[in-house]
Design an enzyme around this catalytic site. Structure first.
Site, PDB file in Angstrom:
ATOM      1  N   GLU A 141       5.278  -5.080   7.002  1.00 27.32           N
ATOM      2  CA  GLU A 141       4.533  -4.037   7.735  1.00 27.32           C
ATOM      3  C   GLU A 141       5.079  -3.801   9.139  1.00 27.32           C
ATOM      4  O   GLU A 141       5.046  -2.688   9.648  1.00 27.32           O
ATOM      5  CB  GLU A 141       3.049  -4.411   7.826  1.00 27.32           C
ATOM      6  CG  GLU A 141       2.277  -4.333   6.516  1.00 27.32           C
ATOM      7  CD  GLU A 141       2.294  -5.628   5.715  1.00 27.32           C
ATOM      8  OE1 GLU A 141       3.186  -6.485   5.936  1.00 27.32           O
ATOM      9  OE2 GLU A 141       1.418  -5.777   4.845  1.00 27.32           O
TER      10      GLU A 141
ATOM     11  N   GLU B 152      -0.274  -9.440  -0.410  1.00 31.20           N
ATOM     12  CA  GLU B 152      -1.675  -9.789  -0.105  1.00 31.20           C
ATOM     13  C   GLU B 152      -2.524  -9.808  -1.376  1.00 31.20           C
ATOM     14  O   GLU B 152      -3.398 -10.652  -1.534  1.00 31.20           O
ATOM     15  CB  GLU B 152      -2.239  -8.796   0.921  1.00 31.20           C
ATOM     16  CG  GLU B 152      -1.604  -8.998   2.289  1.00 31.20           C
ATOM     17  CD  GLU B 152      -1.894  -7.852   3.261  1.00 31.20           C
ATOM     18  OE1 GLU B 152      -1.779  -6.679   2.855  1.00 31.20           O
ATOM     19  OE2 GLU B 152      -2.231  -8.140   4.421  1.00 31.20           O
TER      20      GLU B 152
ATOM     21  N   ALA C 162       0.873  -1.178   0.000  1.00 31.12           N
ATOM     22  CA  ALA C 162       0.000   0.000   0.000  1.00 31.12           C
ATOM     23  C   ALA C 162       0.907   1.223   0.000  1.00 31.12           C
ATOM     24  O   ALA C 162       2.080   1.144   0.390  1.00 31.12           O
ATOM     25  CB  ALA C 162      -0.889  -0.012   1.232  1.00 31.12           C
TER      26      ALA C 162
ATOM     27  N   GLY D 195       0.810  -5.086   1.068  1.00 31.17           N
ATOM     28  CA  GLY D 195      -0.430  -5.186   0.296  1.00 31.17           C
ATOM     29  C   GLY D 195      -0.213  -5.814  -1.078  1.00 31.17           C
ATOM     30  O   GLY D 195      -1.130  -6.402  -1.649  1.00 31.17           O
TER      31      GLY D 195
HETATM   32  N1  DAK Z   1       4.585   3.216  -0.669  1.00 26.11           N
HETATM   33  C1  DAK Z   1       4.965   4.395  -1.226  1.00 26.11           C
HETATM   34  N2  DAK Z   1       6.089   4.544  -1.955  1.00 26.11           N
HETATM   35  C2  DAK Z   1       6.875   3.470  -2.132  1.00 26.11           C
HETATM   36  C3  DAK Z   1       6.560   2.200  -1.566  1.00 26.11           C
HETATM   37  C4  DAK Z   1       5.345   2.103  -0.805  1.00 26.11           C
HETATM   38  N3  DAK Z   1       4.914   0.943  -0.300  1.00 26.11           N
HETATM   39  N4  DAK Z   1       7.543   1.345  -1.901  1.00 26.11           N
HETATM   40  C5  DAK Z   1       8.430   2.036  -2.627  1.00 26.11           C
HETATM   41  N5  DAK Z   1       8.045   3.316  -2.780  1.00 26.11           N
HETATM   42  C6  DAK Z   1       8.718   4.397  -3.492  1.00 26.11           C
HETATM   43  C7  DAK Z   1       9.937   4.891  -2.735  1.00 26.11           C
HETATM   44  O1  DAK Z   1       9.551   5.809  -1.738  1.00 26.11           O
HETATM   45  C8  DAK Z   1      10.738   5.528  -3.838  1.00 26.11           C
HETATM   46  O2  DAK Z   1      10.169   6.779  -4.147  1.00 26.11           O
HETATM   47  P1  DAK Z   1      11.087   8.143  -4.156  1.00 26.11           P
HETATM   48  O3  DAK Z   1      11.747   8.182  -2.824  1.00 26.11           O
HETATM   49  O4  DAK Z   1      12.055   7.903  -5.283  1.00 26.11           O
HETATM   50  O5  DAK Z   1      10.113   9.231  -4.412  1.00 26.11           O
HETATM   51  C9  DAK Z   1      10.460   4.614  -5.025  1.00 26.11           C
HETATM   52  O6  DAK Z   1       9.265   3.915  -4.711  1.00 26.11           O
HETATM   53  C10 DAK Z   1      11.563   3.587  -5.259  1.00 26.11           C
HETATM   54  O7  DAK Z   1      11.773   2.910  -4.036  1.00 26.11           O
HETATM   55  P2  DAK Z   1      13.217   2.812  -3.329  1.00 26.11           P
HETATM   56  O8  DAK Z   1      14.086   3.975  -3.701  1.00 26.11           O
HETATM   57  O9  DAK Z   1      12.965   2.565  -1.883  1.00 26.11           O
HETATM   58  O10 DAK Z   1      13.792   1.508  -4.037  1.00 26.11           O
HETATM   59  P3  DAK Z   1      14.820   0.454  -3.431  1.00 26.11           P
HETATM   60  O11 DAK Z   1      15.164  -0.430  -4.584  1.00 26.11           O
HETATM   61  O12 DAK Z   1      15.949   1.148  -2.717  1.00 26.11           O
HETATM   62  O13 DAK Z   1      13.997  -0.366  -2.353  1.00 26.11           O
HETATM   63  C11 DAK Z   1      12.087  -1.583  -1.507  1.00 26.11           C
HETATM   64  C12 DAK Z   1      12.925  -1.163  -2.748  1.00 26.11           C
HETATM   65  C13 DAK Z   1      10.847  -2.328  -2.026  1.00 26.11           C
HETATM   66  C14 DAK Z   1      12.912  -2.543  -0.632  1.00 26.11           C
HETATM   67  C15 DAK Z   1      11.697  -0.325  -0.691  1.00 26.11           C
HETATM   68  O14 DAK Z   1      11.120   0.641  -1.585  1.00 26.11           O
HETATM   69  C16 DAK Z   1      10.700  -0.607   0.395  1.00 26.11           C
HETATM   70  O15 DAK Z   1      11.054  -1.118   1.471  1.00 26.11           O
HETATM   71  N6  DAK Z   1       9.423  -0.231   0.150  1.00 26.11           N
HETATM   72  C17 DAK Z   1       8.370  -0.357   1.159  1.00 26.11           C
HETATM   73  C18 DAK Z   1       7.896  -1.784   1.299  1.00 26.11           C
HETATM   74  C19 DAK Z   1       6.847  -1.899   2.359  1.00 26.11           C
HETATM   75  O16 DAK Z   1       7.080  -1.594   3.541  1.00 26.11           O
HETATM   76  N7  DAK Z   1       5.684  -2.366   1.970  1.00 26.11           N
HETATM   77  C20 DAK Z   1       4.554  -2.537   2.889  1.00 26.11           C
HETATM   78  C21 DAK Z   1       3.779  -1.244   2.969  1.00 26.11           C
HETATM   79  S1  DAK Z   1       2.453  -1.328   4.141  1.00 26.11           S
HETATM   80  C22 DAK Z   1      -5.179  -1.839   3.825  1.00 26.11           C
HETATM   81  C23 DAK Z   1      -4.785  -2.843   2.972  1.00 26.11           C
HETATM   82  C24 DAK Z   1      -3.435  -3.105   2.805  1.00 26.11           C
HETATM   83  C25 DAK Z   1      -2.495  -2.372   3.483  1.00 26.11           C
HETATM   84  C26 DAK Z   1      -2.887  -1.365   4.324  1.00 26.11           C
HETATM   85  C27 DAK Z   1      -4.237  -1.094   4.496  1.00 26.11           C
HETATM   86  N8  DAK Z   1      -6.563  -1.571   3.987  1.00 26.11           N
HETATM   87  C28 DAK Z   1      -7.544  -2.422   3.377  1.00 26.11           C
HETATM   88  C29 DAK Z   1      -7.012  -0.445   4.745  1.00 26.11           C
HETATM   89  C30 DAK Z   1      -1.128  -2.685   3.248  1.00 26.11           C
HETATM   90  C31 DAK Z   1      -0.104  -2.066   3.876  1.00 26.11           C
HETATM   91  C32 DAK Z   1       1.222  -2.142   3.287  1.00 26.11           C
HETATM   92  O17 DAK Z   1       1.453  -2.683   2.242  1.00 26.11           O
END
Ligand code: DAK
Length: 257
Positions: free
Chosen positions: A131, A111, A65, A108
């Protein structure tokens, strides 16, 4: 601008949906989730479509997400937005949905892949529920579906640490059907979709429903459900056609009736 690309008829009866926010690794913001679910529901009701394939790009299926969008939300915002209802729409699709996963399928994104009926993965795929590292837990089914797919001990390990796991691990644990080289994963998913699209559509839907019940019902109730769907298929023209074609040693022609 639309962040979802849709191509109907990419193979006979197959629609391809591509998540297209490459600048944020296909992070699922609300607009994209709304567009995706609206499109899936529309295609589910489109008689020209029998199977749907969902993919991202080489670098990411979806990295979760959109963290930037939800960072400042309150619990009440979350409740009122009722995003869960959107995700439930995917669960209720009648037609098969295949995920073609390359690169990151996180949070997400993981998921979303698990909500699909089948996952075909590229060797580059990386799955995870990270998460915990941002102060929350999976919210769209991760604690339940990952546990059912790979078992409690592994699910605990990966959900409590947020570590990623590889396509090969996902395959050996039964989360994905198949792992193929990066240049082939989409083709493999589309070929599989085309093969399923060539089957009698009502039987495909009945089979999908019945397999999904295996996750939710006791064995006794699941067998009962299967039996009802089995009987029901004897009310279709396609059952008559399929069995007659077998006896007449000719290929069947499905009507979807
Ligand atoms: N959200 C927003 N932006 C994201 C992102 C994300 N999940 N993942 C990556 N990006 C963005 C980065 O911020 C970056 O943008 P800029 O800084 O260049 O503007 C760009 O994508 C490239 O990412 P990185 O520079 O970080 O690239 P790397 O190769 O260095 O790293 C990475 C890749 C995948 C390891 C890293 O980006 C990362 O850790 N990303 C976050 C992964 C994460 O934590 N995912 C879980 C998010 S929480 C719901 C349903 C579902 C959910 C919530 C509510 N409801 C039904 C209400 C789900 C929640 C989640 O998924």
């Amino acid at each position: 601008m639309s962040h979802l690309l849709v191509e109907k008829g990419v193979k006979p009866g197959v629609a391809l949906l591509r998540l297209n926010r490459p600048e944020s690794l296909n992070a699922l913001n609300r607009a994209l989730v709304a567009e995706l679910t609206d499109t899936l529901v529309r295609l589910d009701n489109d008689p020209e479509v029998r199977v749907m394939v969902l993919t991202g790009d080489e670098r990411a299926f979806a990295a979760g997400a959109d963290i930037k969008e939800m960072a400042e939300d309150s619990a009440v915002d979350m409740l009122l937005l009722d995003q869960f209802q959107r995700w439930d729409q995917i669960k209720r699709l009648k037609k098969p949905l295949i995920a073609a996963v390359s690169g990151y399928a996180l949070g997400g994104g993981c998921e979303l892949a698990m909500l699909c009926d089948i996952i075909i993965a590229s060797e580059t795929a990386q799955f995870g529920q990270p998460e915990i590292k941002i102060g929350v837990i999976p919210g769209a089914g991760g604690t339940q579906r990952l546990t059912r797919a790979i078992g409690k001990s592994r699910a605990m390990e990966y959900i409590l640490t947020g570590r990623f796991f590889s396509a090969k691990q996902a395959e050996s644990w039964g989360l994905v059907s198949r792992v193929v080289p990066p240049e082939l994963y989409l083709e493999e998913a589309l070929n599989l979709a085309a093969e399923i699209a060539s089957m009698p559509p009502i039987a495909v839907q009945m089979a999908k429903q019945a397999v999904n019940k295996a996750y939710e019902l006791s064995l006794e109730e699941g067998l009962h459900f299967e039996r009802k769907n089995f009987y029901l298929l004897f009310a279709t023209n396609d059952q008559k056609e399929g069995m007659r074609a077998f006896m007449e040693k000719r290929p069947p022609t499905w009507q979807g009736k």
